[in-house]
Design an enzyme around this catalytic site. Structure first.
Site, PDB file in Angstrom:
ATOM      1  N   TYR A  56      20.401   2.263   0.551  1.00 12.39           N
ATOM      2  CA  TYR A  56      20.234   0.840   0.229  1.00 12.39           C
ATOM      3  C   TYR A  56      20.338   0.018   1.504  1.00 12.39           C
ATOM      4  CZ  TYR A  56      19.758  -0.802  -4.540  1.00 12.39           C
ATOM      5  OH  TYR A  56      19.240  -1.180  -5.740  1.00 12.39           O
ATOM      6  N   GLU A  58      19.616  -3.850   1.691  1.00 15.40           N
ATOM      7  CA  GLU A  58      19.238  -5.257   1.486  1.00 15.40           C
ATOM      8  C   GLU A  58      19.521  -6.048   2.753  1.00 15.40           C
ATOM      9  OE1 GLU A  58      21.052  -6.852  -2.045  1.00 15.40           O
ATOM     10  OE2 GLU A  58      19.991  -5.427  -3.318  1.00 15.40           O
ATOM     11  N   ASP A 202      -5.723 -12.712   2.425  1.00 14.23           N
ATOM     12  CA  ASP A 202      -5.326 -11.465   1.772  1.00 14.23           C
ATOM     13  C   ASP A 202      -6.308 -10.388   2.235  1.00 14.23           C
ATOM     14  OD1 ASP A 202      -4.856  -9.311   0.111  1.00 14.23           O
ATOM     15  OD2 ASP A 202      -4.415 -10.548  -1.641  1.00 14.23           O
ATOM     16  N   THR A 228      -1.828  -5.007   1.446  1.00 12.48           N
ATOM     17  CA  THR A 228      -1.235  -3.762   1.008  1.00 12.48           C
ATOM     18  C   THR A 228      -1.427  -2.776   2.167  1.00 12.48           C
ATOM     19  OG1 THR A 228      -3.323  -3.136  -0.005  1.00 12.48           O
ATOM     20  CG2 THR A 228      -1.652  -4.050  -1.463  1.00 12.48           C
ATOM     21  N   LYS A 231      -4.797   1.009   1.295  1.00 13.38           N
ATOM     22  CA  LYS A 231      -6.249   1.020   1.056  1.00 13.38           C
ATOM     23  C   LYS A 231      -6.936   1.526   2.333  1.00 13.38           C
ATOM     24  CE  LYS A 231      -6.017  -2.426  -2.612  1.00 13.38           C
ATOM     25  NZ  LYS A 231      -4.860  -3.299  -2.609  1.00 13.38           N
ATOM     26  N   ARG A 237       1.827   3.449  -0.571  1.00 16.40           N
ATOM     27  CA  ARG A 237       1.698   2.244  -1.393  1.00 16.40           C
ATOM     28  C   ARG A 237       2.797   1.265  -1.012  1.00 16.40           C
ATOM     29  NH1 ARG A 237      -2.014   3.964  -4.753  1.00 16.40           N
ATOM     30  NH2 ARG A 237      -2.190   1.920  -5.683  1.00 16.40           N
TER      31      ARG A 237
END
Ligand code: DSN
Length: 419
Positions: A56, A58, A202, A228, A231, A237
């Site tokens: 973790y 954060e 984008d 993203t 692609k 991903r």
């Protein structure tokens, strides 16, 4: 990849292992033409399957809410610095879980609910998160959509300017999911400047083309760049937000704590690997080959009487209106999948049919180019698509099966990365 790579999974959960193997075989056998899909390298796959999964973290490097970040901080810093170098940006945040959360973070950084925002309409080629009505972004904001011209299938910047001046959006989006033509970032910049809007590019679909120099970059024009990573960029991903230094704090706060919790560190590592791969000469060649293949495929489809939105392509993507072929997009896409050619049904601009059963199909060349296919294979793919569409029209399942047998012969000669 040899069979040993799933040894522990085979032992611990044979049912799941068998499903993964089945999916591997599908990815190996069929020709992947979905323009937003690709094959990641073994190196990216390995990075994503590491113990980084267990941590973790954060917060951001040097400012976390959990201890034990000695290594994670360095991994995230590496991904950020590679991203900044590759795209030439002042600031990068590599934590968004994917494109939609990245775009939501942009709204959170710059807008209040009810503010006016403007993006390309979904049926024209935009993305859901650019304000389309079924998305939270079309419900929580006053969304205004621009489209493409009916006669050209392309964006008309004069129309965008007129609409933007009338509506005064806080955010102006450019880019989308079904745009076969070069995006004029400079043109959008001048409109955004004129109306005082934040310009967000984008580039999810074309990030790899931009990294490889096969599409102009929005950097220097857009205030924020969203993408993203899976692609054309050929990573895992995930998502990235890039921006000018002046917006860094707003973007970072919007991603965490505004929208997300702990980043997916295994994905951050995979992104770092993909960014390294994308900075090579080989990747530049790959990016240009994607475009050359798309142009070759578009030309072959045109020769066979297919109606391409905008008349062709400048990038990795082709949008076909099948109205003249008398087969709806969904029926064609399902038949072509049976024939081993995987693409997706898609609305075309001004589509009289519904999005779940539209007139078009969308295809692209990132994945086939990753397998090393070239113009000769694009011609063969166009021939198969044509035969498949005809078979769809006549409900000839046996013809589709025959095509798949031929497809398998070809895919057997082009091993896919990562498989
Ligand atoms: N689902 C992506 C695509 O296929 O284009 C966009 O989010």
């Amino acid at each position: 990849m040899g069979n040993e790579h799933l040894a522990a999974l085979e032992k611990g959960d044979p049912e799941l292992a068998s499903l993964v193997r089945e999916e591997e075989q599908r990815q190996r056998d069929k020709i992947r033409l979905i323009p937003s899909e690709n094959y990641v390298s073994h190196a990216v796959l390995e990075a994503c399957g590491t113990v980084l999964q267990n941590k973790y973290s954060e917060g951001y490097p040097g400012k976390r809410y959990y201890e034990g970040q000695q290594v994670i901080d360095r991994i995230e810093e590496l991904a950020v610095s590679r991203c900044k170098t590759l795209f030439g940006v002042e600031h990068a945040n590599v934590q968004p879980y994917s494109g939609s959360p990245a775009n939501l973070a942009v709204y959170l950084a710059f807008c209040k609910p009810g503010d006016t925002i403007m993006g390309m309409g979904l049926p024209a080629g935009g993305h859901l998160t650019h304000g389309w009505n079924v998305s939270i972004t079309g419900k929580y904001f006053r969304s205004v959509a621009y489209g493409v011209r009916k006669d050209t299938g392309r964006v008309d910047l004069d129309e965008v300017r007129t609409l933007a001046k009338k509506e005064q959006p806080k955010i102006l989006w450019c880019g989308g999911t079904a745009i076969p033509r070069t995006i004029d970032f400079a043109g959008f910049h001048s409109i955004a400047k004129e109306v005082g809007a934040i310009l967000v590019a984008d580039i999810a679909h074309i990030a790899g083309l931009i990294a490889g120099g096969a599409h102009p970059s929005p950097v220097g024009f857009a205030d924020v760049v969203s993408t993203t990573t899976h692609k054309t960029l050929r990573g895992p991903r995930g998502g990235i937000l890039m921006c000018k230094a002046q917006h860094a704090s707003a973007i970072d706060k919007a991603v965490f704590p505004g929208l997300q919790g702990g980043p997916h560190n295994q994905t951050t590592a995979g992104i770092a690997v993909a960014l390294k791969e994308a900075s090579t000469g080989a990747f530049k060649k790959y990016a240009h080959a994607i475009v050359a293949n798309a142009k070759a495929l578009a030309a072959e489809l045109t020769l066979r009487g297919y109606d391409l939105v905008s008349g062709g392509t400048d990038n990795h993507l082709i949008l076909v209106d099948l109205t003249g072929k008398e087969v709806p997009g969904k029926k064609a896409a399902k038949a072509l999948d049976q024939a081993g050619l995987v693409l997706n049904y898609n609305s075309v601009p001004f589509d009289p049919r519904k999005p779940f059963d539209p007139s078009g199909i969308r295809l692209g060349t990132p994945a086939v180019t990753s397998r090393g296919m070239g113009p000769a294979e694009m011609k063969q793919i166009a021939i198969w698509i044509d035969r498949g569409v005809q078979a769809a029209r006549t409900d000839d399942g046996a013809a589709l099966d025959r095509i798949f047998a031929e497809v398998r012969e070809l895919t057997g000669k082009f091993p896919a990365p990562g498989l």
